[in-house]
Design a protein around this motif. Sequence first.
Motif, PDB file in Angstrom:
ATOM      1  N   UNK A   1     -77.102 -67.876  -1.607  1.00 35.78           N
ATOM      2  CA  UNK A   1     -77.095 -68.605  -2.863  1.00 35.78           C
ATOM      3  C   UNK A   1     -76.266 -67.787  -3.843  1.00 35.78           C
TER       4      UNK A   1
ATOM      5  N   UNK B   1     -74.946 -68.457  -6.711  1.00 33.68           N
ATOM      6  CA  UNK B   1     -75.308 -68.514  -8.132  1.00 33.68           C
ATOM      7  C   UNK B   1     -76.449 -67.535  -8.406  1.00 33.68           C
ATOM      8  N   UNK B   2     -77.440 -67.544  -7.514  1.00 32.06           N
ATOM      9  CA  UNK B   2     -78.562 -66.624  -7.687  1.00 32.06           C
ATOM     10  C   UNK B   2     -78.079 -65.184  -7.626  1.00 32.06           C
ATOM     11  N   UNK B   3     -77.159 -64.930  -6.707  1.00 36.61           N
ATOM     12  CA  UNK B   3     -76.692 -63.561  -6.545  1.00 36.61           C
ATOM     13  C   UNK B   3     -75.964 -63.084  -7.800  1.00 36.61           C
TER      14      UNK B   3
ATOM     15  N   UNK C   1     -76.498 -64.340 -10.812  1.00 36.98           N
ATOM     16  CA  UNK C   1     -77.527 -64.262 -11.848  1.00 36.98           C
ATOM     17  C   UNK C   1     -78.285 -62.932 -11.767  1.00 36.98           C
ATOM     18  N   UNK C   2     -78.654 -62.554 -10.543  1.00 35.40           N
ATOM     19  CA  UNK C   2     -79.342 -61.282 -10.346  1.00 35.40           C
ATOM     20  C   UNK C   2     -78.488 -60.131 -10.841  1.00 35.40           C
TER      21      UNK C   2
ATOM     22  N   UNK D   1     -78.455 -59.945 -14.625  1.00 32.46           N
ATOM     23  CA  UNK D   1     -79.711 -59.382 -15.127  1.00 32.46           C
ATOM     24  C   UNK D   1     -79.717 -57.871 -14.954  1.00 32.46           C
ATOM     25  N   UNK D   2     -79.193 -57.421 -13.802  1.00 34.40           N
ATOM     26  CA  UNK D   2     -79.156 -55.977 -13.566  1.00 34.40           C
ATOM     27  C   UNK D   2     -78.239 -55.288 -14.582  1.00 34.40           C
TER      28      UNK D   2
ATOM     29  N   UNK E   1     -77.649 -56.241 -17.508  1.00 33.81           N
ATOM     30  CA  UNK E   1     -78.392 -56.239 -18.754  1.00 33.81           C
ATOM     31  C   UNK E   1     -79.275 -54.991 -18.846  1.00 33.81           C
ATOM     32  N   UNK E   2     -79.939 -54.649 -17.731  1.00 34.82           N
ATOM     33  CA  UNK E   2     -80.787 -53.446 -17.753  1.00 34.82           C
ATOM     34  C   UNK E   2     -79.932 -52.188 -17.914  1.00 34.82           C
TER      35      UNK E   2
ATOM     36  N   UNK F   1     -79.166 -51.716 -21.493  1.00 40.08           N
ATOM     37  CA  UNK F   1     -80.325 -51.184 -22.211  1.00 40.08           C
ATOM     38  C   UNK F   1     -80.532 -49.709 -21.920  1.00 40.08           C
ATOM     39  N   UNK F   2     -80.222 -49.301 -20.675  1.00 37.27           N
ATOM     40  CA  UNK F   2     -80.326 -47.884 -20.313  1.00 37.27           C
ATOM     41  C   UNK F   2     -79.423 -47.058 -21.213  1.00 37.27           C
TER      42      UNK F   2
ATOM     43  N   UNK G   1     -80.480 -46.912 -25.106  1.00 43.42           N
ATOM     44  CA  UNK G   1     -81.330 -45.830 -25.590  1.00 43.42           C
ATOM     45  C   UNK G   1     -80.497 -44.664 -26.085  1.00 43.42           C
TER      46      UNK G   1
ATOM     47  N   UNK H   1     -86.119 -64.950  -3.841  1.00 42.75           N
ATOM     48  CA  UNK H   1     -84.694 -65.196  -3.619  1.00 42.75           C
ATOM     49  C   UNK H   1     -84.006 -64.024  -2.926  1.00 42.75           C
ATOM     50  N   UNK H   2     -84.436 -62.798  -3.228  1.00 44.22           N
ATOM     51  CA  UNK H   2     -83.843 -61.618  -2.576  1.00 44.22           C
ATOM     52  C   UNK H   2     -84.914 -60.897  -1.752  1.00 44.22           C
TER      53      UNK H   2
ATOM     54  N   UNK I   1     -86.134 -58.716 -11.791  1.00 42.75           N
ATOM     55  CA  UNK I   1     -84.905 -59.475 -11.554  1.00 42.75           C
ATOM     56  C   UNK I   1     -85.127 -60.500 -10.446  1.00 42.75           C
TER      57      UNK I   1
ATOM     58  N   UNK J   1     -84.952 -64.643 -11.114  1.00 44.48           N
ATOM     59  CA  UNK J   1     -83.978 -65.420 -10.358  1.00 44.48           C
ATOM     60  C   UNK J   1     -84.681 -66.417  -9.430  1.00 44.48           C
TER      61      UNK J   1
ATOM     62  N   UNK K   1     -84.089 -70.422  -9.425  1.00 44.33           N
ATOM     63  CA  UNK K   1     -83.300 -71.010  -8.352  1.00 44.33           C
ATOM     64  C   UNK K   1     -84.103 -71.685  -7.248  1.00 44.33           C
TER      65      UNK K   1
ATOM     66  N   UNK L   1     -87.656 -56.417 -17.201  1.00 48.53           N
ATOM     67  CA  UNK L   1     -86.202 -56.247 -17.221  1.00 48.53           C
ATOM     68  C   UNK L   1     -85.755 -55.628 -18.549  1.00 48.53           C
TER      69      UNK L   1
ATOM     70  N   UNK M   1     -85.729 -50.164 -18.755  1.00 44.78           N
ATOM     71  CA  UNK M   1     -84.595 -49.233 -18.804  1.00 44.78           C
ATOM     72  C   UNK M   1     -84.705 -48.222 -19.941  1.00 44.78           C
TER      73      UNK M   1
ATOM     74  N   UNK N   1     -84.315 -44.132 -19.432  1.00 41.68           N
ATOM     75  CA  UNK N   1     -83.373 -43.160 -19.996  1.00 41.68           C
ATOM     76  C   UNK N   1     -84.124 -42.055 -20.735  1.00 41.68           C
TER      77      UNK N   1
ATOM     78  N   UNK O   1     -88.601 -43.999 -28.585  1.00 45.26           N
ATOM     79  CA  UNK O   1     -88.033 -44.538 -27.353  1.00 45.26           C
ATOM     80  C   UNK O   1     -89.112 -44.771 -26.309  1.00 45.26           C
TER      81      UNK O   1
END
Lengths: 215, 553
Positions: A23, A25-27, A29-30, A33-34, A36-37, A40-41, A44, B113-114, B180, B184, B188, B214, B218, B222, B252
């Motif tokens: 899939x 699209x899912x891949x 999307x995942x 999202x990653x 995005x993290x 955020x890492x 900080x 999904x995964x 995640x 997903x 989906x 999510x 993070x 950090x 933090x």
Amino acid sequence: MSDNNMIQEQAIQEHSHSHVHRDDIASKMGMWLFLFTEILLFGGLFLLYLAYRFQYSQEFFTSAKNLNIVLGTINTIFLLTSSLTMALSIAALQRGNKKLSIAFIISTLGFALGFMIIKYFEWTAKFAHGIIPGGETLTSRPHGEVIFYGMYFSMTGLHAIHVIVGAVLILFMLRFVIKGKLNKDNYQRLENAGLYWHLVDLIWIFLFPLFYLLH
Amino acid sequence: MGKSEFTFSHDNYLNNNTGKSNLMSWLTTTDHKRIGLMYLYGMIFFFGLAMLIGVVMKLEMLTPGKTLIDAQTYNAFFTLHGMIMIFLFIIPGIPAVLGNFIMPIQIGAKDVIFPRLNLMSWYFYIFGGIFAIASLFLSGGPIDTGWTFYVPYSIRTNTNVILPLLGAFIIGFSGILTGINFVTTIHRLRAKGMTFFRLPLFVWAIYATAWIQIIATPVVGITIVLVIVERLFSIGIFDPALGGDPLLFQHLFWIYSHPAVYIMILPAMGIVSEIIPTFAKRTIFGYKMIAYSSLAIAFIGYFVWAHHMFNSGISDLSRMIFSLITFLVAIPSGIKVFNWVATLYKGSIVFKTPLFYVAMFIFLFSIGGLTGMITSSLATDVHISDTYFLVAHFHYTMFGGVAIIMIAGLHYWLPKMYGRMYNEKLAMWSGAIIFVGFNLMYFTMFILGYQGMPRRFWSYLPQYQTLHIVSVVGMVIFVMGMIVMAYNLIRGARKGPIAPANPWGGVTLEWRIPSPPPTLNFDKDPVVTREVYDFTNPDDYGLPKIEERGINE
């Protein structure tokens, strides 16, 4: 629903007898999202940078002058160009031009290597001047400078780790493309690696002015 | 899985069809149901260990001065108890075990999904756990900073700090990947006709939780890395001796760790929203409001972190703002509680063990929530900060809230997971014992804290001894209840009578497939045609009718 989506849905239905199915699209999307993290890492760290820049603006100002703008600029050009070649390699694969795609992937890796080599010389030059985290020369300096270099080494260090991880990822994709596992109809993993690489590039776009240019 | 006189006639996920040895078939599985159970077994181990540490800590408090262990061991014990319970049990708890097992079935999917990423998350979880407890056995001694790892002490102490911090980082990574995966999956893999507002409320809760995992994890990742780097290279970022600001660490740390309490409680609230309609035989009151309130809690939960720092020296203005926002969390929480109670009103209530635990939850969590109002008021917080009051408040929300519901969920879904039933009478009795012991142990702590007993001390003034002894007696009763409850569940899972596919008369998708579920959950793709929790005319999801069997066949 776009054509791409239709093909996706079909792919899902055809493979629904097994619980491992493709899939794209899912891949994607995942992966987003990653990423995005990841932002955020680094977020900080950027927050800490902001707080300390206010607290020690004078020392940040003077320390930034000691960084090598020429090397920083070359590295910025390297990373920006590597993002371009990465995007081109995906476009080439989508059009079925495997050879061109491989050439672009290899040039991306070349830029990544170049970036790391320059980074190595930058850091060792700093070490030669006694600017080593926790070293006596550095810790005896004003607090603001200690923090500046603390932020500098941790942020560019974490970024460098991401460059290495990205390069290893792309190396695997290179293997898959050569073997034909990734091809015209199945390129999502290359695109995901590309997304990751653009993130590495994007973070550098912020690191470069914050450390090298703002003085 | 153990010996049983009866094997299930249908092909199910507990059968090993891989040609590998039984152990290997589990360690290499990508089946969400098996991974859920592997998380469960890991969690039982870590929870047991941390509870044992807690028991020793409690016994130490029997007398002022030394009773069993010395002060340094006590420091290490409260750190490890907190670390294991929080990072290895209560944060991943419900999403990893029940979210993994139940959520994909409830949305009509064959797996997450995964699936391979899911297995990888489990390995990260286990390795992180090993890292976290390995410091117990290394020279230098186990970490003694408290589970919050506050700087500058965590930079200065000579105990093993880096290894457990690395463990927490890896577990956080595992949580991010699970988050995640779930977001997903829910986007989906929903079955045909399963719109967002037809999702069971447990799925809504897991969805909101996955987003917090999510977005928040993070940041603590950090922060933890920076403490490790600070210890290794003295970069100065958190070290006041080099110009760093310890308060920034606290900011933090709590930017993650406050939303983390909603990672813990939201899935529990989701389970409550499943159990109440099933046992009241009535559609849930205010479906949309419950779903939205999960998202509202997740959102507001982001802007309250500094209420952990009221006494750290932050400005009065920010204290007032954070106090105000903290009070706002009570609104969506209240919406949920009132909707649950309204669902029960005039329902045809069947009072079985899961509902008993839910009733306990509403009682205990209300106490936990209302004492939270006391801690979030600026003036009262100064008095009770760092006392047993806080410990009691925390355990009322975390154990009385989350763990009680995790137990409720295990009772509710055990017949689905193993196809067998526990002993109802024993389950009720153990629940009652847990309830009595819990209140005796922790309510006493409210009084102790109000009288000024500070937390994290291994010794105390003699005037507190009577209440400490009462609390220890409560602990003994509580632990007995927990042991009986665990024994009943384990015995039920292994040798209990065969359970029917739908023992409670539930209407969500997981009750429409055989127990234990087939390897791929559904032989035929389900189709959703109407709203969930319709008890007068339940959806058959286009699935064939399952043979109903009596519980005591």
